[in-house]
Design an enzyme around this catalytic site. Structure first.
Site, PDB file in Angstrom:
ATOM      1  N   LYS A 153     -32.816  33.648  48.514  1.00 63.06           N
ATOM      2  CA  LYS A 153     -33.218  34.394  49.701  1.00 63.06           C
ATOM      3  C   LYS A 153     -32.893  35.879  49.535  1.00 63.06           C
ATOM      4  O   LYS A 153     -31.819  36.239  49.051  1.00 63.06           O
ATOM      5  CB  LYS A 153     -32.523  33.836  50.945  1.00 63.06           C
ATOM      6  N   GLU A 158     -28.306  24.700  62.755  1.00 61.38           N
ATOM      7  CA  GLU A 158     -29.680  24.213  62.846  1.00 61.38           C
ATOM      8  C   GLU A 158     -29.919  23.649  64.232  1.00 61.38           C
ATOM      9  O   GLU A 158     -29.021  23.049  64.830  1.00 61.38           O
ATOM     10  CB  GLU A 158     -29.945  23.135  61.795  1.00 61.38           C
ATOM     11  N   ASP A 207     -23.503  18.343  52.408  1.00 61.09           N
ATOM     12  CA  ASP A 207     -24.880  18.797  52.373  1.00 61.09           C
ATOM     13  C   ASP A 207     -24.991  20.311  52.401  1.00 61.09           C
ATOM     14  O   ASP A 207     -25.919  20.877  51.813  1.00 61.09           O
ATOM     15  CB  ASP A 207     -25.645  18.206  53.569  1.00 61.09           C
ATOM     16  N   ASP A 229     -29.947  26.195  43.992  1.00 59.28           N
ATOM     17  CA  ASP A 229     -29.464  26.312  45.368  1.00 59.28           C
ATOM     18  C   ASP A 229     -30.393  27.336  46.010  1.00 59.28           C
ATOM     19  O   ASP A 229     -30.265  28.539  45.786  1.00 59.28           O
ATOM     20  CB  ASP A 229     -28.015  26.798  45.406  1.00 59.28           C
ATOM     21  N   HIS A 230     -31.359  26.860  46.793  1.00 62.27           N
ATOM     22  CA  HIS A 230     -32.428  27.752  47.242  1.00 62.27           C
ATOM     23  C   HIS A 230     -31.915  28.901  48.099  1.00 62.27           C
ATOM     24  O   HIS A 230     -32.571  29.936  48.212  1.00 62.27           O
ATOM     25  CB  HIS A 230     -33.502  26.966  47.997  1.00 62.27           C
ATOM     26  N   LYS A 241     -30.008  20.321  44.222  1.00 62.84           N
ATOM     27  CA  LYS A 241     -28.801  19.794  44.833  1.00 62.84           C
ATOM     28  C   LYS A 241     -29.138  18.485  45.535  1.00 62.84           C
ATOM     29  O   LYS A 241     -30.306  18.274  45.906  1.00 62.84           O
ATOM     30  CB  LYS A 241     -28.204  20.804  45.805  1.00 62.84           C
ATOM     31  N   LYS A 301     -25.964  20.398  63.001  1.00 67.37           N
ATOM     32  CA  LYS A 301     -27.322  20.101  63.442  1.00 67.37           C
ATOM     33  C   LYS A 301     -27.351  19.934  64.955  1.00 67.37           C
ATOM     34  O   LYS A 301     -26.325  19.688  65.585  1.00 67.37           O
ATOM     35  CB  LYS A 301     -27.840  18.826  62.759  1.00 67.37           C
ATOM     36  N   ARG A 316     -45.440   8.011  40.280  1.00 65.53           N
ATOM     37  CA  ARG A 316     -45.867   6.612  40.208  1.00 65.53           C
ATOM     38  C   ARG A 316     -47.102   6.426  41.111  1.00 65.53           C
ATOM     39  O   ARG A 316     -47.072   5.710  42.110  1.00 65.53           O
ATOM     40  CB  ARG A 316     -44.724   5.712  40.674  1.00 65.53           C
ATOM     41  N   HIS A 364     -24.239  25.804  49.867  1.00 67.52           N
ATOM     42  CA  HIS A 364     -24.707  27.024  50.515  1.00 67.52           C
ATOM     43  C   HIS A 364     -23.564  27.919  51.001  1.00 67.52           C
ATOM     44  O   HIS A 364     -23.495  29.110  50.682  1.00 67.52           O
ATOM     45  CB  HIS A 364     -25.599  26.686  51.711  1.00 67.52           C
ATOM     46  N   GLU A 395     -43.933   5.368  35.550  1.00 66.11           N
ATOM     47  CA  GLU A 395     -42.623   5.063  36.107  1.00 66.11           C
ATOM     48  C   GLU A 395     -41.559   5.799  35.303  1.00 66.11           C
ATOM     49  O   GLU A 395     -41.721   6.034  34.094  1.00 66.11           O
ATOM     50  CB  GLU A 395     -42.361   3.552  36.018  1.00 66.11           C
ATOM     51  N   PHE A 396     -40.440   6.127  35.951  1.00 68.86           N
ATOM     52  CA  PHE A 396     -39.336   6.768  35.235  1.00 68.86           C
ATOM     53  C   PHE A 396     -38.766   5.846  34.159  1.00 68.86           C
ATOM     54  O   PHE A 396     -38.183   6.325  33.180  1.00 68.86           O
ATOM     55  CB  PHE A 396     -38.226   7.158  36.210  1.00 68.86           C
TER      56      PHE A 396
END
Length: 524
Positions: free
Chosen positions: A220, A254, A273, A215-216, A186, A376, A79, A278, A121-122
């Site tokens: 890896k 993290e 999350d 799922d990145h 995700k 975290k 947009r 993961h 726009e969507f």
């Protein structure tokens, strides 16, 4: 036989040795890299951090490695009142700042010729009609052959609207000899019911084989190396079971806070999350049975089997822990607590640390606990899978000789120092018999001259080629939610949530979870 069949080599003394095809290796000769065919990648959400920091640089890196076809085209949709040159400049800035491979002007110029932008726009059917026209024009001018991949790097609430607009504009309909694929980031829902609803929505437009759930972590190199470690080496398989393994710890820690993600993170939390996707995927790869091949169906089938065998202890108050980071010191800098972060309600009970004990009800793993944790603002950033083995049943040494001797362990380091560590007992040089733990270390950076591609490079290439082994299918998504939903529901009935200092190791309840079993977390 041919390249994919057994090969017969003459061994010593004229004997013939049959060397079977290795299913973990690409069927093509390694000198012939996988290269995508003619196609267009349509990127929704080009203004977000994921696009700027990961996707656009990964596209350039693929081009720089010669893995994209000459006519490859990239179309951004957002947009914004941009012209093509505006989007090219955004892509250029992202590549210069974040690309893994060196910048080459000739590669960039060739890639930039295929970069286009469609504003809209969507909710606007006209914008999707304009997108369809732009793609048809690219088919004619760039030879993309009607092959389109739609990458939805957008909030999940917009998924249904976008896929329905793609259908209405005729962009989901495959022409003869062409393909259409959709890529979904995700989270795949926020619980089992929403995951099923999302899947039904996408399935009304795209068949399962055309849906790529990203799922990145699965892209890896070190995650993929779990399969190589287990199934390409005979030394580990005989001890990879309940007879030798004491327990398994899977960690994603993290050292950062939520940053500017308050709008997304609050109400989602660490378990949804990270654990749902993961860590449960890492569990599946660690615990699965050997697949018959490295095909998508074979690998996914074994992962689904082990996820369906996961058992949650009946008393979740003893088998789970959660907490929120409080104010503290991180890297010599004073940082705010979670409840003090901008945009977080003062009464939020969203966890920033989550730990859970799981068991697997099958013959290989019966009685072996799998401990999963993520958090975290912990002491350092690390993701690893640690397999800890049972202690030797008898030691013919005096207690003083082995007082500090721990458990043998095999640790797969996913990030940041990618590699594998094996811990075992060894004699200390000297006249007395003193045994001490030592580490034998394999590091990717020291063992291979090739630099590891970023996860999104591998995954984007797999999407464009149509190779799905590293993408979870819907069955895995639903099984993961079936595991996690009872945990989240249990926590929703608790008013209290533990606090832990930033820069530390997590809440006391996580240590108590392990102590009840006579175990302790590996030190971060």
């Amino acid at each position: 036989m041919g390249r994919n069949g057994p090969r017969h080599d003459a061994g010593r003394e004229g004997r013939h040795v049959t060397i079977a095809h290795n299913p973990l290796r690409d069927p093509r000769d390694k000198r012939l890299p996988r290269v995508a065919g003619p196609c267009v990648l349509v990127l929704f959400g080009v203004t977000g951090d994921l696009s700027r920091k990961k996707l656009l640089p990964a596209i350039y890196d693929l081009a720089n490695r010669g893995l994209l076809p000459p006519g490859f085209s990239l179309v951004g949709f957002a947009r914004r009142a941009w012209e093509h040159e505006d989007f090219r400049q955004i892509a250029y800035d992202s590549v210069k700042q974040y690309a893994r491979t060196p910048f080459r002007e000739d590669v960039w110029r060739h890639l930039a010729e295929g970069i286009h932008f469609v504003p809209g726009e969507f909710s606007d059917p006209g914008a999707f009609e304009a997108l369809a026209m732009a793609l048809k024009e690219l088919d004619q001018t760039r030879g993309t052959g009607g092959n389109y991949a739609f990458y939805l790097s957008i909030p999940p609430k917009f998924f249904p609207q976008v896929v329905e607009q793609l259908q209405s504009a005729g962009l989901a309909d495959r022409s003869e000899g062409a393909w259409r694929r959709v890529v979904i980031e995700k989270p795949f829902g926020h619980d089992l019911a929403s995951a099923i609803e999302l899947n039904d929505t996408v399935h009304r437009v795209f068949p399962e084989e055309s849906i790529f759930r990203i799922d990145h972590y699965l892209g890896k190199e070190t995650v993929q190396n779990i399969l190589a470690l287990r199934f390409a080496n005979e030394m580990f398989e005989p001890i990879w079971n309940r007879s030798y393994v004491d327990h398994v710890q899977i960690t994603m820690a993290e050292d950062i806070g939520i940053g500017g993600r308050a709008g997304y993170y609050d109400g989602i939390g660490a378990a949804r999350d990270v654990i749902q996707n993961h860590l449960l995927q890492l569990l599946a790869l660690t615990a699965m049975e050997p697949p018959t091949s490295f095909s998508a169906e074979a690998v996914r089938a074994e992962k689904a089997k082990v996820l369906s065998a996961v058992r949650i202890p009946s008393d979740l108050s003893l088998a789970t822990a959660r907490g929120q980071y409080a104010a503290g010191w991180q890297g010599g800098v004073k940082v705010r607590g979670y409840l003090e972060e901008e945009g977080i309600p003062a009464d939020s009970r969203t966890e920033t640390y989550a730990a859970v004990k799981l068991e697997i009800g099958n013959r290989r793993w019966a009685g072996v606990p799998f401990y999963l944790r993520t958090g975290k603002r912990l002491s350092r950033r690390v993701t690893e899978v640690a397999v800890l083995f049972q202690r030797a049943p008898h030691l013919p040494f005096s207690e003083t000789d082995t007082e500090e001797l721990g458990q043998n362990a095999l640790v797969i380091r996913v990030q940041p120092d990618e590699g594998i560590t094996v811990r075992f007992g060894s004699k200390v040089p000297g006249s007395s018999m003193e045994v001490r733990d030592v580490n034998m270390d394999f590091a990717y950076g020291e063992s291979f001259t090739e630099s590891s591609p970023e996860a999104y490079e591998r995954l984007l290439l797999d999407v464009l080629i149509g190779d799905p082994p590293l993408f979870p299918r819907q069955e895995e998504v639903e099984l993961s939610w079936r595991i996690l939903d009872p945990v989240v529901e249990h926590w929703s009935r608790q008013r209290r949530i533990d606090q832990y200092k930033s820069g530390g190791y997590g809440p006391d309840s996580a240590d108590e979870l392990m102590a009840r079993d006579g175990r302790a977390w590996r030190r971060l």
